[in-house]
Scaffold this motif. Structure first.
Motif, PDB file in Angstrom:
ATOM      1  N   ARG A 167       0.551  -1.342  -0.167  1.00 52.13           N
ATOM      2  CA  ARG A 167      -0.569  -0.267   0.079  1.00 52.13           C
ATOM      3  C   ARG A 167       1.287   1.282   0.226  1.00 52.13           C
ATOM      4  O   ARG A 167       1.522   1.189   1.230  1.00 52.13           O
ATOM      5  CB  ARG A 167      -1.077   0.019   1.615  1.00 52.13           C
ATOM      6  N   SER A 168       0.899   1.862  -0.470  1.00 49.93           N
ATOM      7  CA  SER A 168       1.324   2.905  -1.404  1.00 49.93           C
ATOM      8  C   SER A 168       0.546   4.421  -0.480  1.00 49.93           C
ATOM      9  O   SER A 168      -1.041   3.925  -0.004  1.00 49.93           O
ATOM     10  CB  SER A 168       1.505   4.057  -2.373  1.00 49.93           C
ATOM     11  N   ARG A 169       1.077   5.327   0.307  1.00 52.15           N
ATOM     12  CA  ARG A 169       0.684   6.547   0.698  1.00 52.15           C
ATOM     13  C   ARG A 169      -0.729   7.509   0.243  1.00 52.15           C
ATOM     14  O   ARG A 169      -1.871   7.662   0.553  1.00 52.15           O
ATOM     15  CB  ARG A 169       1.533   7.457   1.410  1.00 52.15           C
ATOM     16  N   HIS A 170      -0.564   6.783  -1.676  1.00 54.66           N
ATOM     17  CA  HIS A 170      -1.533   8.288  -2.113  1.00 54.66           C
ATOM     18  C   HIS A 170      -2.352   7.458  -3.179  1.00 54.66           C
ATOM     19  O   HIS A 170      -3.445   7.602  -3.424  1.00 54.66           O
ATOM     20  CB  HIS A 170      -0.425   8.750  -3.457  1.00 54.66           C
ATOM     21  N   GLU A 200      11.052  -1.689  -1.768  1.00 54.38           N
ATOM     22  CA  GLU A 200       9.982  -1.140  -0.807  1.00 54.38           C
ATOM     23  C   GLU A 200       9.676  -2.192  -0.011  1.00 54.38           C
ATOM     24  O   GLU A 200       8.680  -1.796   1.114  1.00 54.38           O
ATOM     25  CB  GLU A 200       9.536  -0.938  -2.222  1.00 54.38           C
ATOM     26  N   ASP A 239      10.991   1.704   2.910  1.00 54.56           N
ATOM     27  CA  ASP A 239      10.566   3.555   2.010  1.00 54.56           C
ATOM     28  C   ASP A 239       9.747   4.019   2.506  1.00 54.56           C
ATOM     29  O   ASP A 239       8.772   3.059   2.803  1.00 54.56           O
ATOM     30  CB  ASP A 239       9.750   2.523   0.709  1.00 54.56           C
ATOM     31  N   GLU A 241       7.043   5.789   1.184  1.00 51.69           N
ATOM     32  CA  GLU A 241       6.067   5.791   0.469  1.00 51.69           C
ATOM     33  C   GLU A 241       5.272   4.258   0.578  1.00 51.69           C
ATOM     34  O   GLU A 241       3.789   4.811   0.364  1.00 51.69           O
ATOM     35  CB  GLU A 241       6.457   5.366  -1.116  1.00 51.69           C
ATOM     36  N   VAL A 242       5.507   3.717   1.393  1.00 54.51           N
ATOM     37  CA  VAL A 242       4.856   2.464   1.063  1.00 54.51           C
ATOM     38  C   VAL A 242       4.763   2.154   3.199  1.00 54.51           C
ATOM     39  O   VAL A 242       5.342   2.523   3.923  1.00 54.51           O
ATOM     40  CB  VAL A 242       5.920   1.405   0.685  1.00 54.51           C
ATOM     41  N   GLU A 243       3.263   2.102   3.171  1.00 51.88           N
ATOM     42  CA  GLU A 243       2.593   2.150   4.043  1.00 51.88           C
ATOM     43  C   GLU A 243       2.556   0.688   5.034  1.00 51.88           C
ATOM     44  O   GLU A 243       2.278   0.498   6.354  1.00 51.88           O
ATOM     45  CB  GLU A 243       1.875   3.147   4.648  1.00 51.88           C
TER      46      GLU A 243
END
Ligand SMILES: [Zn+2]
Length: 278
Positions: A167-170, A200, A239, A241-243
């Protein structure tokens, strides 16, 4: 839907013979369409002037089943004629034929490149379009400028009957997808795959195999899909970006990206493969 039309790319527009053409017209990132209930059409006419719109620039794209196709940049703030609307490409997906959608995806990248390459990035003088290929030449220093394409890998990692999703934060709430990342200068695609998965998720991979590719017009990527097998390591998230990331089985998947994406095609491929094993 008609998927049998052949598209033949080209850069030199035909002489005007009055034949209807497809007009992929954009204002910013919005595409001009004629909505019709839940579906939509792209303007198909001999001249776009007949729609009464102000055109800034146009580029010939090629022929779709003998009909010329053009990428058009519309002026801002124009008043649209009755029955036409401007909508984002993602909102148009599924409402026009698949081949028309991907031509629109091609057109928006040409429009964007044309708009942002009117001047040479090396010396600042005006450029002109070349007639032999999709490129622009500086009128002063002769530098040639090609459309930009940013290659990115996207990879489905398997471990037995599980696949790795993150899962990306976006992302939309709850949505997971396979891992992806841009190719860096000097890398092979396989090196990018191994690096991105490690960065990631902390996972090491082997057996990296090409899957398929997909142009991705948000804004000018080429997604190059791969499959790979788990080779070691534990999930670690460094990373920013990856939550979240985890291993999932085909019968217990979280919400996934829409059918427009190669990410979904990779996940669907894995799910089908697991079904065949049962
Ligand atoms: Zn120049």
């Amino acid at each position: 839907m008609d998927h049998k039309r052949i598209f033949t790319p080209g850069v030199k527009p035909p002489s005007d013979n009055g034949k209807p053409a497809w007009w992929f017209a954009f204002q910013g990132t919005k595409l001009l369409i004629e909505p019709n209930g839940s579906s939509a059409a792209i303007p198909f006419d001999s001249h776009i002037d007949r729609l009464g719109l102000r055109i800034l620039r146009q580029n010939f794209l090629g022929y779709l089943h003998e009909h010329p196709c053009y990428a058009v940049e519309l002026a801002d703030g124009i008043k649209l004629p009755e029955g036409l609307s401007l909508e984002g490409l993602r909102q148009v997906y599924g409402r026009v034929d698949e081949d028309i959608f991907w031509l629109a995806a091609r057109a928006i990248q040409i429009v964007d490149w044309d708009r942002t390459h009117q001047f040479c990035s090396r010396c600042g003088n005006p450029t002109v379009s070349r007639q032999t290929e999709r490129s622009k030449e500086c009128t002063k220093c002769g530098q040639i400028h090609f459309p930009r394409i940013a290659p990115a890998v996207i990879v489905l990692v398997e471990r037995g009957n599980q696949l790795l999703l993150a899962r990306s934060r976006h992302f939309a709430p709850g949505m997971y997808s396979v891992l992806a990342g841009f190719v860096e200068p000097g890398e092979t695609l396989e090196e990018t795959v191994a690096r991105e998965v490690k960065e990631e998720s902390g996972i090491l991979v082997k057996d990296i195999r090409y899957f398929s590719s997909q142009p991705w017009p948000f804004p000018h990527s080429l997604m190059i899909g791969f499959t790979a097998h788990y080779a070691g390591g534990e999930i670690t998230l460094e990373d920013s970006e990856v939550e979240a990331a985890g291993w999932f089985t085909a019968d217990n998947l979280p919400p996934q990206p829409g059918k427009i994406s190669i990410a979904r095609k990779l996940i669907d491929w894995f799910v089908e493969k697991q079904k065949r094993k049962l």
